[in-house]
Design an enzyme around this catalytic site. Structure first.
Site: not given
Length: 282
Positions: A202, A242, A246
């Site tokens: 993302h 996450h 990350d």
């Protein structure tokens, strides 16, 4: 402070003043520099250590005013140097997290209240997940648009590099879901299917799109994507979607693979130019 034109940034070093210089330095006024002389004969801003005695070492030429100048005019690397020393101390005095305990994540600590709100309000969690999915579609659409409509390959190439390496790393080290993970069928990938935690696609995709927008001077759109990306990071921490690492690596990956895609394009352009020249003079 400026780099010497005769040397690459990697061989330039921190310039410092010395009003009593002999006037033969490359800084145009008698200044001395701590640096390295180019091995090909060009002046990279200092000396190439070839002697055996400690007296010829570069640091033996440093003076107090040199250190003061560096601290004043190059404060960013100085701060990072202090940060390095600080975290060396932290690392060597830290109590390790036991194997049976969940990982410690500072982002989870900071977003603890948001996690509590989303846990007690599933409808809000679903709404935010849906909005986040819309943002993922936006960044994906933009990257594909630059290739299919505008004919610019770099963002798509960066995305291909990113998600291939993400898949390799994500499969190599499969992290456990964080405790308190708040899933949603509206979150991307839609349907509560499995996904790699390391690293955040993302975030990386958002960075790639934003960097391209800046290259083509779509400043408003770039800042909009940056703000939405920040909100996305906060939401992913709040839902425990996450770990902090990350997301941080996702930012770095976006910059890294965008740069690699740019180098690849440059290599293609040089190769095409070489081929044209070869055909011309054949």
């Amino acid at each position: 402070m400026a780099f010497d034109g005769s040397a690459s940034p990697t061989t330039n070093n921190l310039r410092h003043r010395n009003s009593k210089g002999n006037g033969h330095g490359n800084d145009g006024g008698g200044g001395r520099k701590m640096g390295i002389k180019d091995s090909n004969g060009g002046d990279g801003g200092g000396y190439c250590y070839k002697g055996t005695g400690i007296g010829k070492a570069s640091f033996m030429t440093w003076r107090v005013e040199d250190v003061v100048y560096v601290a004043k005019n190059h404060w960013i690397p100085c701060i990072f140097g202090l940060g390095m020393l600080f975290f060396i101390h932290v690392e060597y005095t830290l109590r390790m997290v036991p194997a049976a305990s969940p990982p410690f994540d500072l982002g989870f600590v900071i977003t603890r209240s948001l996690h509590g709100v989303l846990s007690s309000w599933p409808e809000l969690n679903t709404l935010l997940a849906a909005l986040n999915t819309v943002f993922v579609v936006m960044q994906t659409s933009y990257i594909l648009w630059t290739w299919l409509i505008e004919g610019r390959l770099r963002p798509t190439l960066a995305a291909v590099f990113t998600f291939t390496c993400r898949g390799i790393l994500g499969y190599s080290t499969q992290l456990p879901l964080p405790q308190g993970f708040l899933g949603s069928e509206m979150d991307f990938p839609v349907g509560n299917i499995s996904f790699f935690l390391f690293f955040s696609g993302h975030v990386a995709g958002s960075v790639i799109a934003s960097l391209d927008m800046r290259r083509v001077q779509r400043w408003g759109l770039a800042w909009t994507f940056d703000i939405l990306n920040l909100l996305q990071v906060i939401r992913l921490l709040g839902t425990r979607g996450h770990y902090t690492i990350d997301l941080a690596v996702g930012v770095g990956a976006g910059f890294l693979f965008d740069s690699l895609a740019g180098h690849y394009e440059a290599c293609l352009q040089r190769k095409n130019l070489d081929n044209k020249l070869a055909k011309t003079f054949a």
